[in-house]
Write an enzyme that holds these catalytic residues in place. Sequence first.
Site, mmCIF file in Angstrom:
data_model
loop_
_atom_site.group_PDB
_atom_site.id
_atom_site.type_symbol
_atom_site.label_atom_id
_atom_site.label_comp_id
_atom_site.label_asym_id
_atom_site.label_seq_id
_atom_site.Cartn_x
_atom_site.Cartn_y
_atom_site.Cartn_z
ATOM 1 N N CYS A 54 0.829 -1.203 0.000
ATOM 2 C CA CYS A 54 0.000 0.000 0.000
ATOM 3 C C CYS A 54 0.864 1.253 0.000
ATOM 4 O O CYS A 54 1.813 1.365 0.781
ATOM 5 C CB CYS A 54 -0.925 0.009 1.223
ATOM 6 N N CYS A 60 -0.275 5.683 7.271
ATOM 7 C CA CYS A 60 -1.613 5.258 7.649
ATOM 8 C C CYS A 60 -1.544 4.352 8.864
ATOM 9 O O CYS A 60 -0.736 3.416 8.912
ATOM 10 C CB CYS A 60 -2.281 4.534 6.486
ATOM 11 N N CYS A 63 -2.210 -0.170 9.334
ATOM 12 C CA CYS A 63 -1.257 -1.286 9.330
ATOM 13 C C CYS A 63 0.052 -0.839 9.973
ATOM 14 O O CYS A 63 0.438 0.323 9.860
ATOM 15 C CB CYS A 63 -0.966 -1.767 7.908
ATOM 16 N N GLN A 242 -16.626 -10.355 14.225
ATOM 17 C CA GLN A 242 -15.229 -10.675 13.948
ATOM 18 C C GLN A 242 -14.785 -9.939 12.690
ATOM 19 O O GLN A 242 -15.552 -9.787 11.740
ATOM 20 C CB GLN A 242 -15.037 -12.183 13.781
ATOM 21 N N PHE A 269 -20.144 -14.412 27.307
ATOM 22 C CA PHE A 269 -19.820 -13.237 26.488
ATOM 23 C C PHE A 269 -20.190 -13.557 25.036
ATOM 24 O O PHE A 269 -19.391 -13.423 24.115
ATOM 25 C CB PHE A 269 -18.340 -12.865 26.590
ATOM 26 N N GLU A 289 -24.799 -12.656 27.915
ATOM 27 C CA GLU A 289 -24.261 -11.451 27.292
ATOM 28 C C GLU A 289 -24.803 -10.234 28.046
ATOM 29 O O GLU A 289 -25.969 -10.209 28.450
ATOM 30 C CB GLU A 289 -24.667 -11.392 25.812
ATOM 31 N N CYS A 361 -8.950 -11.856 22.259
ATOM 32 C CA CYS A 361 -8.384 -10.854 21.349
ATOM 33 C C CYS A 361 -7.214 -10.130 22.009
ATOM 34 O O CYS A 361 -6.786 -9.086 21.521
ATOM 35 C CB CYS A 361 -9.453 -9.858 20.913
#
Length: 404
Positions: A54, A60, A63, A242, A269, A289, A361
Site C-alpha cells: 500500500c 496510515c 497497518c 469478527q 460473552f 451477554e 483478542c
Amino acid sequence: MVLTDPDLVVRLAAKGDGVTADGRHVPMSAPGDRLEPGGGAGLIRGAHHVDPPCRHFPLCGGCQLQHVDDPSFADFVRDRVTGALAGQAVAAGVVHPAHVSPPHSRRRASLRAARFGKALHLGFASEGSHRIIDMMMCSILHPALFALVAPLRALLHPMVGDRRAVHARMTLTDRGVDLVLEGVDAEGLAATEMLTRFAQDNGLARLTLDDGYGPQTRWEPDPVTVSFGGVAVPFPPFAFLQATADGEAALVGAVCDALAPAARWADLFAGLGTFALALGEGKAVYTAEAARDLVLALKSGANRSGRRLAVDHRDLFRRPLMPEEIDRFDAILLDPPRAGAREQVLQLAQASVPVIAYVSCNPGSFARDAKLLVEGGYILESVQPVGQFRWTTHVELAAVFRRV
C-alpha cells in the site's frame, strides 16, 4: 561458540519494532535486517524485508507491519501468544501455526473524516496522531467497503465543517454494507433526500446517523442481518463482529472438536451468537451477554431458528456463573473483551466442567487468565493463534483447556 551479530534484527517486538540480538529496538525493520556497521542509523535489508503493498504505508495507522514478509508476520502472530504464555509460566501442549487472514478481507472498519480548508480527508488516522491519511487505496478492506470511500468523500464534503471530525463506521452484512455516520449534521429535506439518494445509489443495507443522541436509521429497505451457522441474526448498527469471515471461521474451527461431544454447553460473552449458533445445532446451549441490544438480537435469531438456545441478559463481570452453575454443563466457551474475564475465570477454576474453550483478542489478558485455570487444575491442551487483523499488531487466539 557462535556469537550472533549484535546488529542483526532477530525478532519483532509486541508493538512491531524489530529487536536486534543485543536488545535494541529498530522501527520499520524486519527479522534478518542488519544495522549499518559503525553505529550508523541506516538499515541493510534482509530476505524478510519486503516492499509494502500500500502506498499509504507507514503513515496510515491501519497497518504497522506491511514491510515484513508473510512467514515473518505469521511468526510474529504466533510469538505474541507464546511470549505472553511464557511470561505467566504457562505451557501449552500444542501451539498451532498462526492462521493469517488474506488481504482485502476486512469486513468491518471505522474511518475518520475531517476538512482541511477545501479538502476533505477520509481514512485511518496515523498511529498515535489525529492526522488523517486520505485513503486512495487499501490493501486490507474488503472491496465492498473500499468501493464506498470515494462516494462517501463526496457525500461528506459539504456536510463536515472545518476541523470537525466525523466517523464513518462500515460493516459488511448479509444484505450489503451497513454504514453509521457519527458527528454529521443532516437536518432538513434537502439533506434527507441527499442521504436517501446516496444509500440507494450505493446499494447500502442501512444508513444510520448518530449526532450524539443515539443512532437514528435513515435508510433500511429490509432488516439487516448477519448469519452464523445458517441462522440470520438482526444486526444492531456497528455491533461487534469478527473482523474477517476468514478469521471467524478459523476461531470457530479451533474449538469445534473440543465442543463436539458436549450435549449441553454454555457460551459466555456470547455477543450475537458467533459460536453458539455456528456450533450449537442439535445441542442445548446457554448464552450470557451483558449488552442489551445484542441480547435482543440473539433472542430474535434463536427464536426464528428453532434452536435449543437460552439467552440470558447477564453481566459476567459483576455476576459471573458460580461453580454450581458451571458444573451443569459439559463444556464452557468464553469470548471476553480485551480485558479478559478474571472474575469468571476465578469461578471456572473452582468448577469441575471437563472442557473450557477460550477465545481471546488479547494474548496478555488471556495468559493471565490461563494461569488461573492451570493453577485450578486445568491443562492448556492447545492454542490456535489467529491474525485476522493482517499487518497489524492485534493478535487473536482460540485455546482449549481440559480438567486433569
